[in-house]
Write an enzyme that holds these catalytic residues in place. Structure first.
Site, short mmCIF file in Angstrom:
data_model
loop_
_atom_site.label_atom_id
_atom_site.label_comp_id
_atom_site.label_asym_id
_atom_site.label_seq_id
_atom_site.Cartn_x
_atom_site.Cartn_y
_atom_site.Cartn_z
N HIS A 270 0.95 -1.24 -0.17
CA HIS A 270 0.19 -0.35 -0.34
C HIS A 270 1.18 0.98 0.13
CE1 HIS A 270 -3.12 2.60 0.93
NE2 HIS A 270 -4.67 1.71 1.40
N ASP A 327 -7.96 -5.47 -0.72
CA ASP A 327 -8.65 -6.31 -1.67
C ASP A 327 -7.63 -7.75 -1.87
OD1 ASP A 327 -7.17 -3.35 -3.42
OD2 ASP A 327 -9.27 -3.70 -3.22
C1 SDX Z 1 -5.76 0.19 -2.87
O1 SDX Z 1 -4.59 4.57 -1.85
C2 SDX Z 1 -5.24 4.02 -1.26
O2 SDX Z 1 -5.48 4.33 -0.58
C3 SDX Z 1 -6.01 2.69 -2.36
C4 SDX Z 1 -6.69 1.93 -1.62
C5 SDX Z 1 -8.24 2.72 -1.47
O3 SDX Z 1 -8.67 2.25 -0.41
O4 SDX Z 1 -8.50 4.00 -1.87
O5 SDX Z 1 -6.80 1.63 -0.33
C6 SDX Z 1 -7.38 0.59 -2.68
O6 SDX Z 1 -5.39 0.89 -4.01
C7 SDX Z 1 -5.11 -0.58 -2.04
C8 SDX Z 1 -3.51 -1.21 -2.96
C9 SDX Z 1 -4.31 -2.03 -4.54
N1 SDX Z 1 -3.08 -2.75 -4.92
C10 SDX Z 1 -2.64 -4.02 -4.81
O7 SDX Z 1 -2.79 -4.23 -4.08
C11 SDX Z 1 -1.64 -4.11 -6.10
C12 SDX Z 1 -0.87 -4.79 -5.87
N2 SDX Z 1 -0.05 -3.47 -4.86
C13 SDX Z 1 1.73 -2.98 -5.23
O8 SDX Z 1 1.09 -2.78 -6.47
C14 SDX Z 1 1.40 -1.72 -4.96
O9 SDX Z 1 2.00 -2.46 -2.90
C15 SDX Z 1 1.46 -0.19 -4.57
C16 SDX Z 1 0.02 0.02 -5.71
C17 SDX Z 1 -0.23 -0.69 -3.92
C18 SDX Z 1 2.02 0.83 -3.76
O10 SDX Z 1 2.88 0.07 -4.73
P1 SDX Z 1 3.97 0.98 -4.24
O11 SDX Z 1 3.94 2.36 -3.75
O12 SDX Z 1 5.75 0.93 -4.88
O13 SDX Z 1 4.52 0.03 -2.86
P2 SDX Z 1 5.60 0.93 -1.90
O14 SDX Z 1 6.42 1.79 -2.11
O15 SDX Z 1 5.16 0.79 -0.61
O16 SDX Z 1 6.81 -0.57 -2.42
C19 SDX Z 1 7.74 -0.67 -1.48
C20 SDX Z 1 8.70 -1.97 -2.27
C21 SDX Z 1 8.54 -1.43 -3.72
O17 SDX Z 1 10.08 -2.08 -4.02
P3 SDX Z 1 11.32 -1.10 -3.88
O18 SDX Z 1 11.03 -0.41 -5.20
O19 SDX Z 1 11.22 -1.02 -2.88
O20 SDX Z 1 12.60 -2.23 -4.86
O21 SDX Z 1 7.72 -2.78 -2.24
C22 SDX Z 1 7.61 -3.83 -3.36
C23 SDX Z 1 7.92 -2.38 -4.74
O22 SDX Z 1 8.23 -2.78 -5.60
N3 SDX Z 1 6.30 -3.93 -3.71
C24 SDX Z 1 5.60 -5.24 -3.93
C25 SDX Z 1 4.36 -5.03 -3.84
N4 SDX Z 1 3.80 -3.88 -3.80
C26 SDX Z 1 5.26 -2.99 -3.05
N5 SDX Z 1 6.28 -6.17 -4.01
C27 SDX Z 1 5.93 -7.53 -4.14
N6 SDX Z 1 4.50 -7.69 -4.68
C28 SDX Z 1 3.37 -6.34 -4.25
N7 SDX Z 1 2.26 -6.35 -4.01
#
Ligand code: SDX
Length: 392
Positions: A270, A327
């Site tokens: 998130h 989700d």
């Molecule tokens: C919603 O914003 C909100 O409030 C949204 C929401 C709402 O109610 O409106 O809460 C609803 O959208 C929830 C999120 C749903 N999305 C997913 O579940 C999709 C899978 N999650 C990822 O795509 C990701 O976690 C995000 C998009 C949600 C956040 O992405 P970020 O901003 O890159 O996350 P981060 O900065 O916290 O990531 C930290 C690290 C990164 O690696 P590095 O760049 O540090 O090497 O963790 C990695 C990311 O690549 N990472 C993941 C991951 N999520 C983040 N690696 C593997 N699997 C994942 N799911």
């Protein structure tokens, strides 16, 4: 310093807006709506009551809730001509594509009667959107499965009416199961609002130009559709189904950790929560209750719980503070209720309409608000003179 929360000056300077609707503490996994914790609202309140709370700022009295619910109920029908918009879509159109089109089309019916500077007309537009979203969503489902549209019924609850419009057929009476109605209502509460997420920011930015609220909500629906946002519930269930069995989880955990692999664990991580999403906790509990009460044994629920345990104990995910989000479990419940995965994000949009509308109202009613204008860090070429094509 509001006495309750002390702003970090750095945060305030980068904040996109001030809002009193929803407070999130991502490190502590806290989510409050007008000060009330999400787990208390999900367990003790109703979606109509939470809608009133988000819109008006306070929990309603019994009489206020009855009046609000009656008003919403009496706006659930859509203009009969709106049904023609559905027939322009191919039968296999994704329901979210239909939602973008049909909700945007509401502008054509109400644009001229929505002076956003008139608080009463803003309230009527808000009620219309909240009331009609279940009808429009149910019609998108009916169109996709080739069944006739079902009209709203005023003798049913907001959520019961939605279930009836979705699953009832002329051939036989649909009886709203209280277990399903309660689970659906909880899911709506858990999705109602979430501070300045991507789709809410889209609605606010569109609204800041003075665009009519129907067009603004259509913009929010488009943004929510993305798999990184609201589309994650559909993607998470598809991922769990692709994994299929517990023994295949390590393969997907490895892929999620592989920087060269675009695969991410859908339903995990998130932008704000660096702790367990409090909504995911309620969702997991509800999934367990619904599957047990409905007598549904879905093997992917076991896959989901095992995947969660592995990820929560894996140093990679612990270090990156990746936890299940709203989700991750929702799709298991929605699938048990009978929704196809393509409808999952439609249900998210249905519920989030309350938050979008409440946030839009909060912004529009602030006399100091100006049109949104995000700034940029320019990274292009410095100024240079034009070169005619025959000299290039
Ligand atoms: C919603 O914003 C909100 O409030 C949204 C929401 C709402 O109610 O409106 O809460 C609803 O959208 C929830 C999120 C749903 N999305 C997913 O579940 C999709 C899978 N999650 C990822 O795509 C990701 O976690 C995000 C998009 C949600 C956040 O992405 P970020 O901003 O890159 O996350 P981060 O900065 O916290 O990531 C930290 C690290 C990164 O690696 P590095 O760049 O540090 O090497 O963790 C990695 C990311 O690549 N990472 C993941 C991951 N999520 C983040 N690696 C593997 N699997 C994942 N799911």
């Amino acid at each position: 310093d509001t006495g309750m929360f002390t702003y970090d000056p750095g945060f305030t300077s980068t904040a996109s807006c001030e809002s009193g609707l929803t407070y999130i503490d991502g490190d502590e996994g806290i989510l409050l709506h007008r000060g009330y914790p999400i787990d208390q609202l999900a367990e003790q309140s109703s979606f109509m009551e939470v809608s009133y709370l988000l819109l008006r700022g306070e929990l309603p009295s019994k009489a206020e809730l009855e009046e609000f619910t009656r008003t919403i109920t009496r706006h659930t029908m859509v203009h009969e001509q709106l049904t023609t918009f559905y027939r322009g879509f191919r039968r296999d159109a994704h329901p979210m594509a239909i939602m973008c089109g049909v909700v945007g089309a509401l502008s054509a019916f109400y644009h001229d009667s929505t002076d956003i500077n008139d608080p009463m007309q803003r309230r009527i537009a808000s009620h219309r959107l909240i009331a009609k979203m279940p009808t429009i969503a149910a019609m998108a489902y009916k169109y996709s499965v080739g069944q006739p549209f079902v009209y709203p019924r005023n003798d049913l609850s907001y959520t019961g009416n939605f279930l009836n419009m979705t699953f009832s057929v002329p051939a036989e009476e649909y009886v709203v199961d209280p277990v399903i109605e309660d689970a659906m209502d909880k899911i709506f509460i858990l999705h109602a609002d979430h501070e300045q997420n991507a789709s809410t920011s889209t609605v606010r930015l569109a609204g800041s130009s003075g665009a009519n609220p129907f067009a603004c909500i259509a913009a929010g629906i488009a943004c929510l559709w993305g798999p990184a946002h609201g589309g994650a519930n559909e993607a998470a269930l598809n991922m769990l189904r692709e994994i299929g069995t517990v023994d295949r989880i390590p393969e997907y955990i490895a892929r999620a950790k592989n920087k060269d692999d675009p695969f991410r664990l859908m339903g995990f991580g998130h932008r704000v929560y660096k702790n367990y999403d409090p909504r995911a906790k309620v969702m997991q509990k509800t999934a367990n209750e619904v599957l047990t009460k409905l007598g549904v044994t879905d093997p992917i629920f076991d896959v989901a719980r095992e995947l969660e345990q592995i990820a929560l104990n894996d140093p990679y995910f612990v270090e990156k503070k990746l936890y299940p989000n709203v989700d991750f479990y929702s799709g298991i419940i929605l699938s048990a209720i009978g929704f196809p995965t393509e409808m999952f994000t439609v249900l998210f949009a249905l519920a989030r309409t309350v938050g979008w509308v409440a946030q839009w109202n909060e912004m529009i009613s602030d006399p100091a608000q100006k049109i949104g204008r995000p700034r940029q860090l320019y990274t292009g070429p410095t100024q240079r003179d034009y070169v005619p094509v025959d000299k290039r």
